[in-house]
Design an enzyme around this catalytic site. Structure first.
Site, PDB file in Angstrom:
ATOM      1  NE  ARG B  51      -1.356  -1.489   4.068  1.00 24.37           N
ATOM      2  CZ  ARG B  51      -1.879  -1.897   5.220  1.00 24.37           C
ATOM      3  NH1 ARG B  51      -2.229  -1.017   6.139  1.00 24.37           N
ATOM      4  NH2 ARG B  51      -2.067  -3.171   5.474  1.00 24.37           N
ATOM      5  CG  ASP B  53       0.857   6.047   4.445  1.00 25.51           C
ATOM      6  OD1 ASP B  53       0.067   5.105   4.567  1.00 25.51           O
ATOM      7  OD2 ASP B  53       1.820   6.253   5.211  1.00 25.51           O
ATOM      8  NE  ARG B 198       5.728  10.337   4.921  1.00 19.90           N
ATOM      9  CZ  ARG B 198       4.467  10.334   5.372  1.00 19.90           C
ATOM     10  NH1 ARG B 198       3.627   9.369   5.008  1.00 19.90           N
ATOM     11  NH2 ARG B 198       4.054  11.288   6.169  1.00 19.90           N
TER      12      ARG B 198
END
Lengths: 247, 247
Positions: B51, B53, B198
Protein backbone atom coordinates in the site's frame (compact mmCIF):
# COMPACT_ATOMS: atom_id res chain seq x y z
CA UNK A 1 -1.33 56.13 0.21
CA UNK A 2 1.11 53.64 -1.35
CA UNK A 3 0.69 51.84 -4.65
CA UNK A 4 1.91 48.26 -4.45
CA UNK A 5 2.86 46.21 -7.53
CA UNK A 6 3.11 42.43 -7.21
CA UNK A 7 4.33 39.76 -9.62
CA UNK A 8 2.25 36.68 -8.86
CA UNK A 9 2.02 33.04 -9.91
CA UNK A 10 -1.05 30.85 -9.71
CA UNK A 11 -1.98 27.32 -10.68
CA UNK A 12 -5.29 27.84 -12.43
CA UNK A 13 -6.74 24.34 -12.01
CA UNK A 14 -8.93 25.03 -9.00
CA UNK A 15 -9.96 28.59 -9.91
CA UNK A 16 -12.87 29.80 -12.00
CA UNK A 17 -10.47 32.13 -13.73
CA UNK A 18 -8.85 35.32 -12.49
CA UNK A 19 -11.76 37.74 -12.28
CA UNK A 20 -14.28 38.08 -9.43
CA UNK A 21 -17.52 36.18 -10.05
CA UNK A 22 -20.34 35.72 -7.57
CA UNK A 23 -20.11 32.47 -5.57
CA UNK A 24 -17.06 31.25 -7.47
CA UNK A 25 -13.49 30.74 -6.34
CA UNK A 26 -11.31 33.14 -8.36
CA UNK A 27 -7.75 34.43 -8.01
CA UNK A 28 -8.93 38.02 -7.56
CA UNK A 29 -11.46 37.04 -4.88
CA UNK A 30 -8.85 35.10 -2.88
CA UNK A 31 -6.27 37.91 -2.95
CA UNK A 32 -8.81 40.64 -2.17
CA UNK A 33 -10.13 38.58 0.75
CA UNK A 34 -6.65 38.40 2.30
CA UNK A 35 -5.95 42.11 1.69
CA UNK A 36 -9.30 43.17 3.11
CA UNK A 37 -8.65 41.08 6.23
CA UNK A 38 -5.18 42.68 6.57
CA UNK A 39 -6.87 46.10 6.33
CA UNK A 40 -9.31 45.28 9.14
CA UNK A 41 -12.30 44.87 6.85
CA UNK A 42 -11.73 47.88 4.61
CA UNK A 43 -12.33 46.53 1.07
CA UNK A 44 -9.18 46.54 -1.05
CA UNK A 45 -9.60 46.23 -4.81
CA UNK A 46 -6.76 44.76 -6.90
CA UNK A 47 -6.12 45.41 -10.60
CA UNK A 48 -4.38 42.92 -12.91
CA UNK A 49 -2.64 43.24 -16.28
CA UNK A 50 -5.62 41.34 -17.67
CA UNK A 51 -7.85 38.43 -16.77
CA UNK A 52 -7.13 34.75 -17.38
CA UNK A 53 -9.70 31.99 -17.98
CA UNK A 54 -10.60 28.97 -15.87
CA UNK A 55 -7.72 26.49 -15.87
CA UNK A 56 -5.16 28.95 -17.27
CA UNK A 57 -2.01 29.45 -15.19
CA UNK A 58 0.22 32.42 -14.45
CA UNK A 59 3.95 32.43 -13.81
CA UNK A 60 4.26 36.23 -13.97
CA UNK A 61 0.86 37.92 -13.72
CA UNK A 62 1.10 41.52 -12.45
CA UNK A 63 -1.38 43.17 -10.08
CA UNK A 64 -1.46 46.45 -8.17
CA UNK A 65 -3.44 47.86 -5.25
CA UNK A 66 -3.35 50.85 -2.91
CA UNK A 67 -2.77 50.73 0.83
CA UNK A 68 -2.16 53.16 3.68
CA UNK A 69 0.25 50.69 5.26
CA UNK A 70 3.96 51.52 5.11
CA UNK A 71 5.33 47.99 4.87
CA UNK A 72 8.62 47.07 3.22
CA UNK A 73 8.28 44.99 0.01
CA UNK A 74 9.56 41.92 1.79
CA UNK A 75 7.08 42.36 4.65
CA UNK A 76 4.24 42.56 2.12
CA UNK A 77 5.48 39.43 0.39
CA UNK A 78 5.72 37.44 3.62
CA UNK A 79 2.40 38.65 5.02
CA UNK A 80 0.51 37.87 1.81
CA UNK A 81 2.10 34.46 1.15
CA UNK A 82 1.45 33.42 4.76
CA UNK A 83 -2.30 33.98 4.29
CA UNK A 84 -2.88 33.08 0.63
CA UNK A 85 -3.92 29.56 -0.44
CA UNK A 86 -1.17 27.29 -1.76
CA UNK A 87 -2.08 27.73 -5.43
CA UNK A 88 -1.33 31.47 -5.39
CA UNK A 89 2.19 32.76 -4.74
CA UNK A 90 3.46 36.35 -4.52
CA UNK A 91 6.87 36.28 -6.24
CA UNK A 92 7.88 39.90 -5.75
CA UNK A 93 6.54 43.17 -4.39
CA UNK A 94 7.55 46.69 -5.38
CA UNK A 95 6.32 50.04 -4.10
CA UNK A 96 5.64 51.96 -7.30
CA UNK A 97 4.69 55.46 -8.42
CA UNK A 98 0.99 56.17 -7.71
CA UNK A 99 0.43 56.67 -11.46
CA UNK A 100 1.47 53.07 -12.29
CA UNK A 101 -1.38 50.93 -13.62
CA UNK A 102 -0.97 47.17 -14.12
CA UNK A 103 -3.36 47.10 -17.10
CA UNK A 104 -3.03 50.47 -18.86
CA UNK A 105 0.78 50.57 -18.70
CA UNK A 106 1.47 47.12 -20.20
CA UNK A 107 4.11 47.32 -22.94
CA UNK A 108 4.23 43.65 -23.86
CA UNK A 109 3.10 40.26 -22.64
CA UNK A 110 4.53 36.79 -23.02
CA UNK A 111 2.39 33.65 -23.09
CA UNK A 112 3.62 30.06 -23.25
CA UNK A 113 1.58 27.04 -24.24
CA UNK A 114 2.76 23.54 -23.29
CA UNK A 115 1.86 20.46 -25.36
CA UNK A 116 2.65 16.94 -24.12
CA UNK A 117 3.31 15.29 -27.47
CA UNK A 118 4.08 11.74 -26.30
CA UNK A 119 2.20 8.51 -26.78
CA UNK A 120 1.76 8.11 -23.00
CA UNK A 121 0.11 10.74 -20.80
CA UNK A 122 2.12 12.16 -17.88
CA UNK A 123 -0.51 12.30 -15.13
CA UNK A 124 1.74 14.31 -12.80
CA UNK A 125 1.54 17.39 -15.03
CA UNK A 126 -1.87 16.64 -16.58
CA UNK A 127 -3.29 20.00 -15.44
CA UNK A 128 -0.32 21.90 -16.85
CA UNK A 129 -0.18 20.71 -20.45
CA UNK A 130 -2.35 19.64 -23.36
CA UNK A 131 -1.92 15.89 -23.96
CA UNK A 132 -1.69 15.53 -27.74
CA UNK A 133 -0.47 12.03 -28.71
CA UNK A 134 -0.47 12.57 -32.51
CA UNK A 135 2.47 12.96 -34.86
CA UNK A 136 3.37 16.57 -35.64
CA UNK A 137 5.39 18.16 -38.43
CA UNK A 138 7.35 20.86 -36.62
CA UNK A 139 8.78 22.34 -39.79
CA UNK A 140 5.30 23.11 -41.04
CA UNK A 141 4.20 24.52 -37.67
CA UNK A 142 7.25 26.81 -37.63
CA UNK A 143 6.50 27.93 -41.16
CA UNK A 144 2.84 28.67 -40.38
CA UNK A 145 3.80 30.60 -37.26
CA UNK A 146 5.90 33.01 -39.35
CA UNK A 147 2.72 34.33 -41.01
CA UNK A 148 1.41 35.43 -37.63
CA UNK A 149 4.47 37.35 -36.48
CA UNK A 150 4.20 41.10 -37.04
CA UNK A 151 1.28 43.53 -37.00
CA UNK A 152 -2.01 42.06 -38.19
CA UNK A 153 -5.75 42.22 -37.72
CA UNK A 154 -6.26 39.07 -35.64
CA UNK A 155 -10.08 38.93 -35.99
CA UNK A 156 -9.88 35.30 -37.14
CA UNK A 157 -7.90 34.41 -34.03
CA UNK A 158 -10.27 35.95 -31.51
CA UNK A 159 -13.25 34.33 -29.76
CA UNK A 160 -16.36 35.69 -31.47
CA UNK A 161 -18.00 36.73 -28.18
CA UNK A 162 -15.91 39.84 -27.59
CA UNK A 163 -16.74 43.56 -27.49
CA UNK A 164 -13.34 44.82 -28.58
CA UNK A 165 -13.44 46.72 -31.88
CA UNK A 166 -9.77 47.14 -32.74
CA UNK A 167 -8.36 43.71 -33.40
CA UNK A 168 -4.96 44.80 -34.68
CA UNK A 169 -2.14 43.47 -32.54
CA UNK A 170 1.60 42.97 -32.97
CA UNK A 171 3.36 39.69 -32.25
CA UNK A 172 7.05 40.48 -31.76
CA UNK A 173 8.28 36.95 -31.24
CA UNK A 174 6.97 33.44 -31.75
CA UNK A 175 8.94 30.22 -31.20
CA UNK A 176 8.26 26.50 -30.95
CA UNK A 177 10.78 24.51 -28.91
CA UNK A 178 11.01 21.07 -27.35
CA UNK A 179 11.56 21.27 -23.60
CA UNK A 180 11.50 18.67 -20.85
CA UNK A 181 7.89 19.56 -19.99
CA UNK A 182 6.78 19.23 -23.64
CA UNK A 183 6.56 21.30 -26.79
CA UNK A 184 6.50 24.97 -25.80
CA UNK A 185 4.92 27.59 -28.06
CA UNK A 186 6.04 31.01 -26.88
CA UNK A 187 4.37 34.19 -28.06
CA UNK A 188 5.39 37.74 -27.17
CA UNK A 189 3.22 40.65 -28.28
CA UNK A 190 1.90 44.08 -27.41
CA UNK A 191 -1.47 42.56 -26.54
CA UNK A 192 -3.58 39.47 -27.09
CA UNK A 193 -7.28 39.22 -27.93
CA UNK A 194 -9.68 36.91 -26.10
CA UNK A 195 -8.56 33.28 -26.66
CA UNK A 196 -6.01 34.45 -29.23
CA UNK A 197 -3.12 32.30 -27.99
CA UNK A 198 -5.32 29.20 -27.67
CA UNK A 199 -6.75 29.67 -31.19
CA UNK A 200 -3.25 30.19 -32.64
CA UNK A 201 -2.05 27.00 -30.90
CA UNK A 202 -5.11 25.03 -32.06
CA UNK A 203 -4.53 26.19 -35.62
CA UNK A 204 -0.80 25.36 -35.54
CA UNK A 205 -1.62 21.87 -34.25
CA UNK A 206 -3.96 21.31 -37.20
CA UNK A 207 -1.10 22.36 -39.51
CA UNK A 208 1.30 20.04 -37.68
CA UNK A 209 -1.13 17.14 -38.06
CA UNK A 210 -1.59 17.83 -41.76
CA UNK A 211 -5.29 18.65 -41.30
CA UNK A 212 -4.70 22.02 -42.96
CA UNK A 213 -1.82 23.40 -45.01
CA UNK A 214 0.65 26.10 -44.04
CA UNK A 215 -0.84 28.68 -46.39
CA UNK A 216 -4.29 28.31 -44.78
CA UNK A 217 -2.94 30.29 -41.82
CA UNK A 218 -2.16 33.26 -44.06
CA UNK A 219 -5.59 32.92 -45.64
CA UNK A 220 -7.24 32.74 -42.20
CA UNK A 221 -5.46 35.94 -41.15
CA UNK A 222 -6.66 37.79 -44.25
CA UNK A 223 -10.23 36.49 -43.94
CA UNK A 224 -10.80 38.25 -40.59
CA UNK A 225 -13.36 35.58 -39.78
CA UNK A 226 -13.12 33.21 -36.79
CA UNK A 227 -14.37 30.26 -38.83
CA UNK A 228 -11.20 30.31 -40.96
CA UNK A 229 -8.90 29.50 -38.01
CA UNK A 230 -8.56 26.24 -36.07
CA UNK A 231 -10.03 24.97 -32.83
CA UNK A 232 -9.40 26.69 -29.50
CA UNK A 233 -6.87 24.52 -27.65
CA UNK A 234 -7.75 23.67 -24.01
CA UNK A 235 -6.89 26.10 -21.19
CA UNK A 236 -4.64 23.93 -19.02
CA UNK A 237 -1.67 24.22 -21.41
CA UNK A 238 -1.62 28.02 -21.22
CA UNK A 239 0.64 30.12 -18.97
CA UNK A 240 0.71 33.93 -18.71
CA UNK A 241 4.47 33.99 -18.44
CA UNK A 242 5.58 37.63 -18.17
CA UNK A 243 4.19 41.16 -18.35
CA UNK A 244 6.55 44.00 -19.23
CA UNK A 245 6.27 47.71 -18.41
CA UNK A 246 8.45 50.66 -19.32
CA UNK A 247 9.86 50.97 -15.85
CA UNK B 1 -8.86 -17.72 -15.87
CA UNK B 2 -6.11 -15.23 -16.76
CA UNK B 3 -3.85 -13.44 -14.32
CA UNK B 4 -3.21 -9.84 -15.39
CA UNK B 5 -0.25 -7.81 -14.14
CA UNK B 6 -0.33 -4.01 -14.53
CA UNK B 7 2.31 -1.35 -13.93
CA UNK B 8 0.40 1.72 -12.82
CA UNK B 9 1.05 5.39 -11.98
CA UNK B 10 -1.06 7.57 -9.73
CA UNK B 11 -0.90 11.10 -8.39
CA UNK B 12 -1.67 10.58 -4.74
CA UNK B 13 -2.93 14.08 -3.90
CA UNK B 14 -6.65 13.39 -4.13
CA UNK B 15 -6.62 9.82 -2.76
CA UNK B 16 -6.87 8.62 0.81
CA UNK B 17 -4.01 6.29 0.08
CA UNK B 18 -3.90 3.11 -1.96
CA UNK B 19 -5.94 0.69 0.14
CA UNK B 20 -9.74 0.36 0.26
CA UNK B 21 -11.32 2.24 3.15
CA UNK B 22 -15.03 2.72 3.75
CA UNK B 23 -16.42 5.96 2.28
CA UNK B 24 -13.01 7.18 1.13
CA UNK B 25 -11.62 7.69 -2.33
CA UNK B 26 -8.66 5.29 -2.70
CA UNK B 27 -6.66 3.99 -5.67
CA UNK B 28 -7.75 0.40 -5.05
CA UNK B 29 -11.44 1.39 -4.82
CA UNK B 30 -11.31 3.32 -8.10
CA UNK B 31 -9.60 0.52 -10.04
CA UNK B 32 -11.83 -2.22 -8.59
CA UNK B 33 -14.91 -0.17 -9.44
CA UNK B 34 -13.89 0.02 -13.12
CA UNK B 35 -12.96 -3.70 -13.26
CA UNK B 36 -16.19 -4.75 -11.60
CA UNK B 37 -18.18 -2.66 -14.09
CA UNK B 38 -16.22 -4.26 -16.97
CA UNK B 39 -17.11 -7.69 -15.54
CA UNK B 40 -20.82 -6.85 -15.44
CA UNK B 41 -20.98 -6.46 -11.69
CA UNK B 42 -18.89 -9.46 -10.69
CA UNK B 43 -16.57 -8.10 -7.97
CA UNK B 44 -12.91 -8.13 -9.02
CA UNK B 45 -10.29 -7.81 -6.30
CA UNK B 46 -6.87 -6.34 -7.14
CA UNK B 47 -3.62 -6.99 -5.28
CA UNK B 48 -0.73 -4.50 -5.13
CA UNK B 49 2.97 -4.82 -4.32
CA UNK B 50 2.13 -2.91 -1.15
CA UNK B 51 0.00 0.00 0.00
CA UNK B 52 0.95 3.68 -0.16
CA UNK B 53 -0.24 6.42 2.20
CA UNK B 54 -2.44 9.45 1.55
CA UNK B 55 -0.60 11.93 -0.68
CA UNK B 56 2.12 9.46 -1.73
CA UNK B 57 2.53 8.96 -5.50
CA UNK B 58 3.40 5.99 -7.68
CA UNK B 59 5.28 5.98 -10.96
CA UNK B 60 5.61 2.20 -11.10
CA UNK B 61 3.25 0.49 -8.63
CA UNK B 62 2.41 -3.10 -9.62
CA UNK B 63 -0.99 -4.75 -9.24
CA UNK B 64 -2.52 -8.04 -10.40
CA UNK B 65 -6.03 -9.46 -10.75
CA UNK B 66 -7.77 -12.44 -12.33
CA UNK B 67 -10.26 -12.33 -15.17
CA UNK B 68 -12.06 -14.73 -17.47
CA UNK B 69 -11.73 -12.27 -20.34
CA UNK B 70 -9.26 -13.11 -23.08
CA UNK B 71 -8.20 -9.58 -23.98
CA UNK B 72 -4.82 -8.68 -25.46
CA UNK B 73 -2.56 -6.59 -23.14
CA UNK B 74 -3.12 -3.50 -25.26
CA UNK B 75 -6.89 -3.94 -25.18
CA UNK B 76 -6.78 -4.16 -21.38
CA UNK B 77 -4.67 -1.02 -21.23
CA UNK B 78 -6.97 0.98 -23.48
CA UNK B 79 -10.18 -0.22 -21.83
CA UNK B 80 -8.93 0.55 -18.33
CA UNK B 81 -7.41 3.96 -19.11
CA UNK B 82 -10.59 5.01 -20.91
CA UNK B 83 -12.61 4.45 -17.75
CA UNK B 84 -10.19 5.33 -14.95
CA UNK B 85 -10.03 8.85 -13.47
CA UNK B 86 -7.25 11.13 -14.75
CA UNK B 87 -5.02 10.69 -11.70
CA UNK B 88 -4.57 6.94 -12.30
CA UNK B 89 -2.81 5.64 -15.41
CA UNK B 90 -2.16 2.07 -16.53
CA UNK B 91 1.33 2.13 -18.05
CA UNK B 92 1.59 -1.47 -19.13
CA UNK B 93 -0.30 -4.75 -18.97
CA UNK B 94 1.11 -8.30 -19.12
CA UNK B 95 -0.67 -11.64 -19.01
CA UNK B 96 1.36 -13.57 -16.42
CA UNK B 97 1.63 -17.04 -15.00
CA UNK B 98 -1.28 -17.76 -12.60
CA UNK B 99 1.23 -18.25 -9.79
CA UNK B 100 2.53 -14.66 -10.03
CA UNK B 101 1.74 -12.52 -6.99
CA UNK B 102 2.38 -8.76 -6.98
CA UNK B 103 3.13 -8.69 -3.25
CA UNK B 104 4.70 -12.06 -2.38
CA UNK B 105 7.02 -12.15 -5.40
CA UNK B 106 8.61 -8.72 -4.98
CA UNK B 107 12.40 -8.90 -5.25
CA UNK B 108 13.18 -5.23 -4.75
CA UNK B 109 11.53 -1.83 -4.66
CA UNK B 110 12.74 1.63 -5.54
CA UNK B 111 11.43 4.76 -3.83
CA UNK B 112 12.33 8.35 -4.68
CA UNK B 113 11.80 11.37 -2.49
CA UNK B 114 11.82 14.88 -4.00
CA UNK B 115 12.83 17.94 -1.97
CA UNK B 116 12.38 21.47 -3.37
CA UNK B 117 15.37 23.13 -1.73
CA UNK B 118 14.98 26.67 -3.07
CA UNK B 119 14.13 29.91 -1.31
CA UNK B 120 10.93 30.31 -3.39
CA UNK B 121 8.19 27.67 -3.53
CA UNK B 122 7.24 26.25 -6.95
CA UNK B 123 3.46 26.13 -6.69
CA UNK B 124 3.09 24.10 -9.90
CA UNK B 125 4.68 21.02 -8.33
CA UNK B 126 3.69 21.78 -4.72
CA UNK B 127 1.90 18.42 -4.36
CA UNK B 128 4.89 16.52 -5.73
CA UNK B 129 7.74 17.72 -3.55
CA UNK B 130 8.59 18.78 -0.02
CA UNK B 131 9.33 22.51 0.04
CA UNK B 132 12.37 22.88 2.28
CA UNK B 133 13.91 26.37 1.96
CA UNK B 134 16.82 25.84 4.38
CA UNK B 135 20.51 25.45 3.66
CA UNK B 136 21.69 21.84 3.44
CA UNK B 137 25.12 20.26 3.67
CA UNK B 138 24.96 17.56 0.98
CA UNK B 139 28.33 16.08 1.91
CA UNK B 140 27.07 15.31 5.40
CA UNK B 141 23.78 13.90 4.09
CA UNK B 142 25.69 11.61 1.71
CA UNK B 143 27.95 10.49 4.56
CA UNK B 144 24.99 9.75 6.85
CA UNK B 145 23.20 7.82 4.12
CA UNK B 146 26.16 5.41 3.85
CA UNK B 147 25.42 4.10 7.36
CA UNK B 148 21.97 2.99 6.20
CA UNK B 149 23.06 1.07 3.11
CA UNK B 150 23.31 -2.69 3.67
CA UNK B 151 21.40 -5.11 5.89
CA UNK B 152 20.22 -3.63 9.19
CA UNK B 153 17.47 -3.79 11.78
CA UNK B 154 15.56 -0.63 10.83
CA UNK B 155 13.36 -0.51 13.99
CA UNK B 156 14.38 3.12 14.59
CA UNK B 157 13.26 4.02 11.07
CA UNK B 158 9.80 2.49 11.28
CA UNK B 159 6.56 4.09 12.47
CA UNK B 160 5.88 2.71 15.95
CA UNK B 161 2.29 1.69 15.11
CA UNK B 162 3.20 -1.42 13.13
CA UNK B 163 2.58 -5.14 13.71
CA UNK B 164 5.57 -6.39 11.76
CA UNK B 165 8.06 -8.30 13.94
CA UNK B 166 11.08 -8.72 11.68
CA UNK B 167 12.49 -5.29 11.00
CA UNK B 168 15.64 -6.38 9.22
CA UNK B 169 15.79 -5.05 5.67
CA UNK B 170 18.52 -4.55 3.08
CA UNK B 171 19.09 -1.27 1.26
CA UNK B 172 21.07 -2.06 -1.89
CA UNK B 173 21.46 1.46 -3.17
CA UNK B 174 21.03 4.97 -1.83
CA UNK B 175 21.86 8.18 -3.68
CA UNK B 176 21.22 11.91 -3.33
CA UNK B 177 21.27 13.89 -6.58
CA UNK B 178 20.22 17.34 -7.76
CA UNK B 179 17.68 17.15 -10.57
CA UNK B 180 15.51 19.77 -12.27
CA UNK B 181 12.55 18.86 -10.06
CA UNK B 182 14.64 19.18 -6.87
CA UNK B 183 16.93 17.11 -4.67
CA UNK B 184 16.13 13.44 -5.26
CA UNK B 185 16.86 10.83 -2.60
CA UNK B 186 16.67 7.41 -4.23
CA UNK B 187 16.51 4.22 -2.19
CA UNK B 188 16.48 0.68 -3.55
CA UNK B 189 15.94 -2.22 -1.17
CA UNK B 190 14.42 -5.66 -0.69
CA UNK B 191 11.61 -4.14 1.34
CA UNK B 192 10.69 -1.05 3.32
CA UNK B 193 8.96 -0.79 6.70
CA UNK B 194 6.01 1.51 7.37
CA UNK B 195 7.15 5.15 6.87
CA UNK B 196 10.77 3.97 6.53
CA UNK B 197 11.67 6.13 3.53
CA UNK B 198 10.02 9.21 5.02
CA UNK B 199 11.80 8.75 8.36
CA UNK B 200 15.16 8.23 6.60
CA UNK B 201 14.60 11.42 4.58
CA UNK B 202 13.52 13.39 7.66
CA UNK B 203 16.63 12.23 9.49
CA UNK B 204 18.95 13.05 6.59
CA UNK B 205 17.44 16.55 6.38
CA UNK B 206 18.22 17.09 10.07
CA UNK B 207 21.81 16.05 9.36
CA UNK B 208 21.94 18.39 6.34
CA UNK B 209 20.68 21.27 8.45
CA UNK B 210 23.24 20.58 11.17
CA UNK B 211 20.51 19.76 13.72
CA UNK B 212 22.16 16.38 14.32
CA UNK B 213 25.58 15.01 13.43
CA UNK B 214 26.40 12.31 10.90
CA UNK B 215 27.26 9.74 13.54
CA UNK B 216 23.83 10.11 15.16
CA UNK B 217 22.41 8.13 12.23
CA UNK B 218 24.62 5.16 13.05
CA UNK B 219 23.66 5.49 16.70
CA UNK B 220 19.96 5.67 15.78
CA UNK B 221 20.28 2.47 13.74
CA UNK B 222 21.91 0.65 16.64
CA UNK B 223 19.38 1.93 19.19
CA UNK B 224 16.43 0.18 17.48
CA UNK B 225 14.18 2.84 18.95
CA UNK B 226 12.04 5.20 16.86
CA UNK B 227 12.81 8.16 19.12
CA UNK B 228 16.48 8.10 18.03
CA UNK B 229 15.67 8.93 14.39
CA UNK B 230 14.41 12.18 12.89
CA UNK B 231 10.97 13.45 11.94
CA UNK B 232 8.82 11.74 9.33
CA UNK B 233 9.01 13.91 6.20
CA UNK B 234 5.65 14.74 4.55
CA UNK B 235 4.02 12.30 2.08
CA UNK B 236 3.79 14.49 -1.03
CA UNK B 237 7.54 14.21 -1.80
CA UNK B 238 7.42 10.39 -1.94
CA UNK B 239 7.14 8.29 -5.12
CA UNK B 240 6.99 4.49 -5.34
CA UNK B 241 9.18 4.41 -8.41
CA UNK B 242 9.68 0.79 -9.42
CA UNK B 243 8.93 -2.76 -8.25
CA UNK B 244 11.11 -5.58 -9.51
CA UNK B 245 10.30 -9.30 -9.83
CA UNK B 246 12.40 -12.23 -10.92
CA UNK B 247 10.69 -12.53 -14.26
Amino acid sequence: MNRIKCIIAYEGTLFNGYQVQPNQRTVQTDIEKVLTRMHKGMPIRIHASGRTDTGVHAVGQVIHFDSEYNLEPDQWKKALNAQLPKDIYIKSVTIVDPTFHSRFDVVQKEYRYVIWNETEENIFSRNQHYFFPYELDFGKMQEALQYLIGTHDFSSFCASNTDIQDKVRTIYEGTITKEEQGIVIKLVGNGFLYNMVRIIVGTLLEVGQGKRDVLSVKIALEARDRSFAGKTSPPQGLFLWKVDYNN
